[in-house]
Design a protein around this motif. Structure first.
Motif, PDB file in Angstrom:
ATOM      1  N   PRO A 140       0.844  11.743   2.463  1.00 53.21           N
ATOM      2  CA  PRO A 140       2.248  10.777   2.577  1.00 53.21           C
ATOM      3  C   PRO A 140       2.246   9.967   1.472  1.00 53.21           C
ATOM      4  N   TRP A 141       3.432   9.551   1.012  1.00 47.03           N
ATOM      5  CA  TRP A 141       3.577   8.374   0.327  1.00 47.03           C
ATOM      6  C   TRP A 141       4.139   7.305   0.951  1.00 47.03           C
ATOM      7  N   LEU A 142       3.736   6.062   0.619  1.00 48.27           N
ATOM      8  CA  LEU A 142       4.411   4.811   1.456  1.00 48.27           C
ATOM      9  C   LEU A 142       4.654   3.663   0.552  1.00 48.27           C
ATOM     10  N   LYS A 143       5.668   3.238   0.727  1.00 50.70           N
ATOM     11  CA  LYS A 143       6.018   1.671   0.105  1.00 50.70           C
ATOM     12  C   LYS A 143       4.923   0.639   0.362  1.00 50.70           C
ATOM     13  N   ARG A 230      -0.693   8.306  -0.608  1.00 52.41           N
ATOM     14  CA  ARG A 230      -0.632   7.625  -1.963  1.00 52.41           C
ATOM     15  C   ARG A 230       0.172   6.259  -1.611  1.00 52.41           C
ATOM     16  N   LEU A 231      -0.083   5.197  -2.182  1.00 48.51           N
ATOM     17  CA  LEU A 231       0.747   3.946  -2.121  1.00 48.51           C
ATOM     18  C   LEU A 231       1.508   3.837  -3.376  1.00 48.51           C
ATOM     19  N   THR A 237       3.540   1.662 -10.094  1.00 52.90           N
ATOM     20  CA  THR A 237       2.217   2.532 -10.209  1.00 52.90           C
ATOM     21  C   THR A 237       1.886   3.116  -8.808  1.00 52.90           C
ATOM     22  N   TYR A 238       0.922   3.783  -8.579  1.00 54.22           N
ATOM     23  CA  TYR A 238       0.588   4.154  -7.348  1.00 54.22           C
ATOM     24  C   TYR A 238      -1.117   4.315  -7.505  1.00 54.22           C
ATOM     25  N   ARG A 239      -1.634   4.085  -6.142  1.00 54.22           N
ATOM     26  CA  ARG A 239      -3.117   4.395  -5.824  1.00 54.22           C
ATOM     27  C   ARG A 239      -2.993   5.258  -4.747  1.00 54.22           C
ATOM     28  N   HIS A 240      -4.300   5.897  -4.702  1.00 53.49           N
ATOM     29  CA  HIS A 240      -4.651   7.031  -3.709  1.00 53.49           C
ATOM     30  C   HIS A 240      -5.158   5.887  -2.359  1.00 53.49           C
ATOM     31  N   ILE A 241      -5.003   6.282  -1.335  1.00 56.44           N
ATOM     32  CA  ILE A 241      -5.725   5.602  -0.101  1.00 56.44           C
ATOM     33  C   ILE A 241      -6.242   6.738   0.587  1.00 56.44           C
ATOM     34  N   LEU A 242      -7.450   6.524   0.789  1.00 52.95           N
ATOM     35  CA  LEU A 242      -8.450   7.555   1.332  1.00 52.95           C
ATOM     36  C   LEU A 242      -8.932   7.160   2.728  1.00 52.95           C
ATOM     37  N   GLN A 299      -9.806   3.326   2.174  1.00 54.39           N
ATOM     38  CA  GLN A 299     -10.408   2.877   0.904  1.00 54.39           C
ATOM     39  C   GLN A 299      -9.492   3.226  -0.205  1.00 54.39           C
ATOM     40  N   LEU A 300      -9.426   2.330  -0.938  1.00 51.16           N
ATOM     41  CA  LEU A 300      -8.557   2.729  -2.272  1.00 51.16           C
ATOM     42  C   LEU A 300      -9.508   3.445  -3.326  1.00 51.16           C
ATOM     43  N   ALA A 301      -8.704   4.486  -4.053  1.00 53.68           N
ATOM     44  CA  ALA A 301      -9.241   5.396  -4.867  1.00 53.68           C
ATOM     45  C   ALA A 301      -8.322   5.743  -6.037  1.00 53.68           C
TER      46      ALA A 301
END
Length: 407
Positions: A140-143, A230-231, A237-242, A299-301
């Motif tokens: 999922p993508w989230l704001k 994904r954030l 920009t975006y960051r993966h969140i795992l 965790q962010l990645a």
């Protein structure tokens, strides 16, 4: 439509009325009560191999599976070679046998575009019986924002510093494989905080465990259900969140709650329907969410999403399995149907998939297909609940080398 059993009974009555002029057909073989691996004869395997298709996975060549298969091999190589990886009626397999089998398949990929029948000539097929429920998951993508403000005020937490995990198998063999997640309060240990404690009572507020903030609490909940995402950050920009860890509390399906309490009819249930209900009924949404005490930390990645074998998941190729039923690293054939929501038609899916992930709700023969990222993936994953057939492919040469491959 007349039920299949009723049709069969009607057929028998017609036979009896005919005074025995036609012999009764043999009864169909019942499915095993306990999940088992049933060998498929080579002629049937030839037919199955010829029906496999890469098209539903958006792949152009069998060689496109190589990166994922080599991820599987890296994982299998990390396991003790002589240790059993699956022990089920019909199949007893070690990690070494699995590695040699998947390695042989990897070496065969260059030839499969020209001759897919090699998958039946060189590999024995074992059908997992009874049939499988196939569900789906997605990224999922989230704001979100890495700093809180009036819009982004719902925290996403990393693994809290006071969360403790104990391997219970170290205390007694009867608890082998079990873990206890807890916190220490004074001189006592207690269950770790549940969802209502964290999101309702602010049990983690101000402790420095926040890693991002979201604009919608329902988005946070669904991120926890999927396990990673994904954030979509405010700066473009975006960051993966795992996935980082869990609080150890039992998972409770809010979909089941909505059905049992009459909020949503069973036939309408889907992830999208749950989201719609929560958004339209804020007066009861919080209470319903709190009834699932399970909580996921992140965790962010910079890359992702990753499965349980620490490999990046591939849409429509990676699957989550119960590792006691299908060992991680396996290559299996999956036959089902996937709904095309643009046309309203169900498209056949019969392809090789890679066991690369697990999930708390994925138990027994159930399998979860990674559908990808974006709106189409969310729609497919949210509605996917299909019957499916699963076949384990194992090298005939490897199986012949050791006699103890079946029970």
């Amino acid at each position: 439509m007349i039920p299949r059993n009723a049709l069969f009974c009607l057929f028998l009555l017609v036979l009896f009325a005919a005074a025995g002029c036609v012999s009764e057909p043999p009864a169909p073989q019942p499915e095993p009560a306990t999940p088992a691996y049933v060998p498929v004869d080579q002629a049937a395997a030839m037919g199955l191999a010829s029906a496999l298709s890469l098209k539903p996975q958006n792949l152009c060549s069998w060689k496109d599976l190589r990166p994922g298969i080599e991820d599987n091999l890296r994982y299998i190589r990390s396991r003790p070679r002589d240790e059993v990886c699956v022990r089920r009626p019909g199949l007893l397999l070690t990690w070494g046998q699995l590695y040699d089998s998947v390695s042989e398949l990897d070496g065969l990929l260059d030839q499969l575009d020209a001759d897919p029948s090699l998958l039946a000539e060189r590999f024995a097929w074992f059908r997992l019986a009874p049939g499988t429920l196939l569900t789906g998951y997605y990224e999922p993508w989230l704001k979100a924002s890495l700093t809180p403000d009036a819009t982004y005020k719902y925290p996403l937490y990393g693994v809290p510093g006071d969360l403790k995990v104990a391997d219970l198998g170290a205390f007694h063999p009867r608890w082998a494989g079990q873990r206890l997640v807890y916190r220490v309060e004074g001189d006592a240990i207690k269950p770790y905080f549940g969802r209502s404690d964290i999101d309702g009572q602010g049990a983690l507020a101000g402790k420095g465990d926040e890693i991002a903030w979201a604009a919608d609490p329902v988005d946070v909940f669904f991120l926890q259900i999927q396990g990673s995402g994904r954030l979509d950050l405010a700066d473009g920009t975006y960051r993966h969140i795992l996935y980082g860890g869990k609080n150890g509390r039992q998972y409770v399906s809010i979909g089941r709650i909505l059905i049992d309490e009459g909020y949503v009819p069973k036939e309408e249930m889907s992830m999208q329907r749950i989201r719609k209900f929560l958004n339209e009924h804020p007066d009861v949404a919080e209470d319903i969410l709190f009834r699932n005490p399970s909580y996921v930390f992140f965790q962010l990645a910079d890359e992702g999403p990753f499965g349980s074998i620490n490999a990046i998941l591939t849409p429509r190729v990676s699957v989550a399995v119960d590792r006691s039923m299908i060992p991680l690293g396996s290559v299996v054939a999956l036959r089902t149907a996937l709904m095309d929501y643009a046309t309203g038609e169900a498209d056949p899916f019969f392809s090789l998939v890679l066991a690369q992930d697990t999930g708390g709700a994925i138990q027994n023969t159930r399998m979860d297909l990674f559908c990808g990222t974006g709106e189409a993936a969310e729609t497919l994953a949210g509605h996917l609940q299909e019957g499916a057939e699963v076949y384990m492919l194992l090298s005939r040469r490897v199986l012949a080398s050791l006699p103890n491959n079946v029970e």
